[in-house]
Design a protein around this motif. Structure first.
Motif, short mmCIF file in Angstrom:
data_model
loop_
_atom_site.label_atom_id
_atom_site.label_comp_id
_atom_site.label_asym_id
_atom_site.label_seq_id
_atom_site.Cartn_x
_atom_site.Cartn_y
_atom_site.Cartn_z
N ASP A 198 1.03 -1.09 -0.01
CA ASP A 198 0.07 -0.06 0.04
C ASP A 198 0.88 1.17 0.25
OD1 ASP A 198 0.91 0.27 2.57
OD2 ASP A 198 -0.90 -0.84 3.31
N ALA A 199 0.15 2.44 -0.24
CA ALA A 199 1.25 3.53 0.00
C ALA A 199 1.89 3.81 0.98
CB ALA A 199 0.20 4.78 -0.12
N SER A 200 1.63 3.66 1.97
CA SER A 200 2.53 3.95 3.11
C SER A 200 3.68 2.66 3.46
CB SER A 200 1.74 3.92 4.46
OG SER A 200 1.14 2.63 4.67
N ALA A 201 3.34 1.61 3.07
CA ALA A 201 4.54 0.57 2.82
C ALA A 201 5.50 0.78 1.91
CB ALA A 201 3.59 -0.95 2.72
N LEU A 202 5.00 1.09 0.72
CA LEU A 202 5.93 1.55 -0.23
C LEU A 202 7.02 2.44 0.08
CD1 LEU A 202 3.63 1.19 -3.66
CD2 LEU A 202 5.57 -0.22 -2.80
N VAL A 203 6.57 3.69 0.63
CA VAL A 203 7.06 4.69 1.14
C VAL A 203 8.20 4.40 2.25
CG1 VAL A 203 7.19 6.88 2.41
CG2 VAL A 203 5.47 6.63 0.54
N ALA A 204 7.72 3.58 3.16
CA ALA A 204 8.67 2.99 3.93
C ALA A 204 9.73 2.12 3.47
CB ALA A 204 7.88 2.20 5.21
N ALA A 205 9.29 1.10 2.64
CA ALA A 205 10.20 0.33 1.87
C ALA A 205 11.32 1.25 1.19
CB ALA A 205 9.30 -0.63 1.06
N GLU A 206 10.70 2.25 0.31
CA GLU A 206 11.96 2.97 -0.14
C GLU A 206 12.84 3.72 0.64
OE1 GLU A 206 11.75 5.80 -4.25
OE2 GLU A 206 10.05 5.53 -3.07
N ARG A 207 12.30 4.12 1.81
CA ARG A 207 13.15 4.81 2.79
C ARG A 207 14.00 3.74 3.49
NH1 ARG A 207 9.31 6.82 5.53
NH2 ARG A 207 9.63 5.15 7.12
N GLU A 208 13.74 2.62 3.78
CA GLU A 208 14.39 1.64 4.59
C GLU A 208 15.26 0.91 3.71
OE1 GLU A 208 11.65 -0.21 6.92
OE2 GLU A 208 10.78 1.41 7.88
N MET A 209 14.81 0.41 2.52
CA MET A 209 15.41 -0.72 1.78
C MET A 209 16.32 0.07 0.65
SD MET A 209 12.45 -3.52 1.26
CE MET A 209 13.50 -4.37 0.14
N GLY A 210 16.04 1.27 0.02
CA GLY A 210 16.66 1.82 -0.95
C GLY A 210 17.79 2.30 -0.78
N PRO A 211 18.35 2.89 0.22
CA PRO A 211 19.85 3.12 0.22
C PRO A 211 20.58 1.69 0.23
CG PRO A 211 18.72 4.25 1.71
CD PRO A 211 17.56 3.23 1.25
N ASP A 212 20.26 0.77 0.73
CA ASP A 212 21.09 -0.49 0.75
C ASP A 212 21.11 -1.11 -0.88
OD1 ASP A 212 22.50 -2.96 1.96
OD2 ASP A 212 20.56 -3.91 0.93
N ILE A 213 19.95 -1.25 -1.68
CA ILE A 213 19.83 -1.50 -2.86
C ILE A 213 20.73 -1.03 -3.81
CG2 ILE A 213 18.26 -1.60 -4.79
CD1 ILE A 213 16.26 -2.70 -3.04
N ALA A 214 20.69 0.63 -3.46
CA ALA A 214 21.41 1.68 -4.21
C ALA A 214 22.91 1.37 -3.94
CB ALA A 214 21.18 2.95 -3.97
N ARG A 215 23.31 0.98 -3.02
CA ARG A 215 24.70 0.76 -2.44
C ARG A 215 24.97 -0.86 -3.21
NH1 ARG A 215 23.65 2.95 2.65
NH2 ARG A 215 22.97 0.71 3.16
N ARG A 216 24.38 -1.57 -3.27
CA ARG A 216 24.64 -2.95 -4.07
C ARG A 216 24.66 -2.72 -5.32
NH1 ARG A 216 20.16 -7.03 -2.46
NH2 ARG A 216 21.57 -8.50 -3.71
N LEU A 217 23.95 -1.89 -6.14
CA LEU A 217 24.03 -1.56 -7.50
C LEU A 217 25.24 -0.89 -7.88
CD1 LEU A 217 22.63 -1.62 -10.28
CD2 LEU A 217 21.71 0.50 -9.43
N ALA A 218 25.68 -0.25 -6.80
CA ALA A 218 26.97 0.67 -7.11
C ALA A 218 28.25 -0.23 -7.10
CB ALA A 218 27.16 2.03 -6.39
N ALA A 219 28.20 -1.04 -6.07
CA ALA A 219 29.19 -2.09 -5.85
C ALA A 219 29.48 -2.91 -7.08
CB ALA A 219 29.02 -2.80 -4.67
N ASP A 220 28.15 -3.34 -7.66
CA ASP A 220 28.20 -4.40 -8.70
C ASP A 220 28.86 -3.53 -9.89
OD1 ASP A 220 27.43 -6.57 -7.46
OD2 ASP A 220 25.30 -6.24 -7.79
N LEU A 221 28.45 -2.57 -10.09
CA LEU A 221 28.87 -1.64 -11.32
C LEU A 221 30.24 -0.92 -11.13
CD1 LEU A 221 25.69 0.15 -12.19
CD2 LEU A 221 26.62 -1.54 -13.49
#
Length: 243
Positions: A198-221
């Motif tokens: 739902d909207a609140s879950a997506l916002v929370a997931a993006e806030r909590e999981m987004g930075p880690d996913i971005a770091r993993r992507l940067a490390a792979d590239l």
């Protein structure tokens, strides 16, 4: 001698657009262009009574027309033509084994939303390991045909999966960006389970999981940044389906 760019034609507007795109790509790569026509019934009469000689003549005419159309825009490009016998998808895939790139016109609506794709193209993609490019008819977009081919400032976009990185894909994308002096956009789409979507879950997931996913992507590239320092690489991890 370098491997050719191969383009399949069948007389349709889609295949003519593909031939023109392939010619530009051949010049960019310094590679010859091979225009092919595949006919499953080459050498045999059809149920409509069209004999093999007539079919071969028609194939020669289609190939000659495509070659002449390309030569008008690329007069110094090395262009050859060839008839292929056998089911078109298998014949094109076989030709692709000796190509640096296989180019086809796009036709029919596929599961990729809004992308035109035909059954021959789908089968050829599944049967060959060389890169395959599907070309839309330029007249169906808002961009004129010549500028659609000539524009070199558009991004090269590579869809990646941080759990299943595929080196040949990245190698192809970085080399294409380097040859065009274009920006490379590495795009990763991710989502959370539907039961909590739902909207609140997506916002929370993006806030909590987004930075880690971005770091993993940067490390792979990171290794690819080092191998292609001249390429302007932009990394983007977005909430949403990959398509």
């Amino acid at each position: 001698m370098s491997l050719p760019v191969i383009v399949g034609v069948d007389g349709s507007s889609e295949s003519i657009a593909a031939a023109e795109w392939a010619a530009h790509e051949s010049e960019l790569r310094g590679a010859p262009l091979l225009i092919v026509y595949a006919d499953e019934w080459a050498g045999a009469a059809t149920s409509q009574g069209v004999g093999p000689d007539a079919r071969c003549r028609r194939a020669d005419e289609l190939l000659a027309e495509a070659a002449e159309s390309v030569r008008r825009l690329h007069p110094v490009l090395q262009i050859d033509t060839r008839q292929l016998a056998g089911p078109p998808a298998a014949a094109l895939a076989g030709a692709g084994a000796e190509a640096v790139l296989l180019v086809l016109g796009s036709r029919g609506l596929s599961g990729l939303r809004g992308f035109l794709l035909g059954s021959v193209g789908m089968a050829a993609i599944g049967a060959t390991e060389c890169p395959v490019v599907l070309v839309r008819v330029p007249g169906r977009s808002t961009v004129p045909a010549r500028s659609a081919v000539a524009r070199s400032s558009r991004d090269v976009v590579v869809g990646v999966d941080i759990d299943q990185f595929f080196d040949p894909l990245l190698d192809f994308g970085f080399q294409e960006a380097a040859s065009r002096d274009a920006r490379l956009l590495a795009l990763y789409g991710w989502s959370i389970p539907p039961v909590v979507r739902d909207a609140s879950a997506l916002v929370a997931a993006e806030r909590e999981m987004g930075p880690d996913i971005a770091r993993r992507l940067a490390a792979d590239l990171r290794p690819w940044r080092l191998m292609f320092p001249s390429v302007d690489l932009v990394e983007r991890s977005c909430v949403g389906g990959p398509a």
